[in-house]
Scaffold this motif. Sequence first.
Motif, mmCIF file in Angstrom:
data_model
loop_
_atom_site.group_PDB
_atom_site.id
_atom_site.type_symbol
_atom_site.label_atom_id
_atom_site.label_comp_id
_atom_site.label_asym_id
_atom_site.label_seq_id
_atom_site.Cartn_x
_atom_site.Cartn_y
_atom_site.Cartn_z
ATOM 1 N N ASN A 73 0.854 -1.182 0.000
ATOM 2 C CA ASN A 73 0.000 0.000 0.000
ATOM 3 C C ASN A 73 0.895 1.239 0.000
ATOM 4 N N PHE A 75 0.433 4.235 0.551
ATOM 5 C CA PHE A 75 0.248 5.138 1.686
ATOM 6 C C PHE A 75 1.303 4.875 2.755
ATOM 7 N N GLN A 78 4.715 6.151 1.797
ATOM 8 C CA GLN A 78 4.804 7.598 2.009
ATOM 9 C C GLN A 78 5.013 7.930 3.493
ATOM 10 N N ASP A 152 -3.059 5.939 11.724
ATOM 11 C CA ASP A 152 -4.004 5.390 10.747
ATOM 12 C C ASP A 152 -4.937 4.352 11.369
ATOM 13 N N ASP A 250 -8.620 1.048 -1.505
ATOM 14 C CA ASP A 250 -7.197 1.387 -1.570
ATOM 15 C C ASP A 250 -6.754 1.489 -3.027
ATOM 16 N N GLU A 251 -5.543 1.932 -3.243
ATOM 17 C CA GLU A 251 -5.082 2.232 -4.599
ATOM 18 C C GLU A 251 -5.005 0.994 -5.483
ATOM 19 N N THR A 278 -5.466 6.760 -1.722
ATOM 20 C CA THR A 278 -3.993 6.863 -1.713
ATOM 21 C C THR A 278 -3.505 7.361 -3.065
ATOM 22 N N SER A 294 -6.163 11.748 -1.475
ATOM 23 C CA SER A 294 -4.814 11.826 -0.896
ATOM 24 C C SER A 294 -4.940 11.888 0.619
ATOM 25 N N GLN A 295 -4.244 10.954 1.294
ATOM 26 C CA GLN A 295 -4.254 10.926 2.766
ATOM 27 C C GLN A 295 -3.044 11.643 3.356
ATOM 28 N N GLY A 297 0.287 10.994 3.240
ATOM 29 C CA GLY A 297 1.087 10.018 3.981
ATOM 30 C C GLY A 297 2.409 10.558 4.492
ATOM 31 N N THR A 326 -8.298 14.732 4.475
ATOM 32 C CA THR A 326 -7.879 14.236 3.158
ATOM 33 C C THR A 326 -8.183 15.278 2.080
#
Length: 338
Positions: A73, A75, A78, A152, A250-251, A278, A294-295, A297, A326
Amino acid sequence: MKKVTLKDIAGHFKVSISTVSKAINDSHEISSDLKLKIQAYAKEKHYKPNRLALNLLNRSTKTIGVVVPNILNYFFVQVLYGIEKVANESGYNIISCISNESKAKETKTLEFFDAGTVDGVIMSLAEESQNEDKHDALIDVINNDIPVVLFDRVSDNVQCDKVVVDDLEAGYKITKHLINIGCKNIAVVNPISSSSVGKLRLLGYKKALEEFEMPFDPKLIINLTVKDDLDLLMSFLLNYKTIDGIIGIDELIAVQVLEVVKARGYNVPNDISIIGFTNGQLSKYVTPSLTMVSQHGKYIGELTAKLLINRIKDPSLPYQTKIVKTSLLVRDSTKKLQ
């Protein structure tokens, strides 16, 4: 070749070990002439300080332990980048470990950290740990005066500093965006349905549906496990109803959903709009590029590291929970607002 020790250098110069140590550490207590000679000799003999012995002496490792549940992941990649940046700027190294969503692996890692290998721990809980919501190994670490920051995926049953994403608001925001561009039947593909993050994003989705007086249909939710066949489940979903919007939690899932949908002849975004979570590299370079949440990260990583280092310096500080908002990055996988 034999490793040169402080004792060897002290013997060569016929001085005490303490004098050699002070010279190597550039102490003003030693004359400049002797100090330079000892430093030059140590360099010539490739002397390296015994970090373990120094750590025991100083009761500090200058090391931070980091545990993430899934390195695939982006995220978490990052977040690690942000942690390492702040840690290095503050003179700390990091040991990063992956739990792979396993409570057993997470526990084993925490026991290793609890043995005095780190000054503090930054961690996002494994899905299995969140399912059980029992965190004995983590609480043992805290009780042994090793500071912990959770990020998270956190637990209300663990008293420590926390950094969380406003996942409920994120789920609400993206569902509302899909509704505003005309989507009537919005599906959710959720590979982390047991985690706090997956649950909160789904709650945000339901909140948006309720606000727009749209019915919640459980058949539009795919709670994906590692054993499931995404192609098969997507076939059932697409045959069930005319789907015009899909949220990938998720991405990686968002990218896989995009490929499945395109392979079945649907046009993205004209037939189906897709949004994922993400903002990684994958989402930018698929066709069409994916609208993503966008979180932040890297910022979360920096924030968790700062919180931890501050607590290492002053354990008496009150616990804090930081909430990060976000951002929605609109790209080509969603229809434009009319």
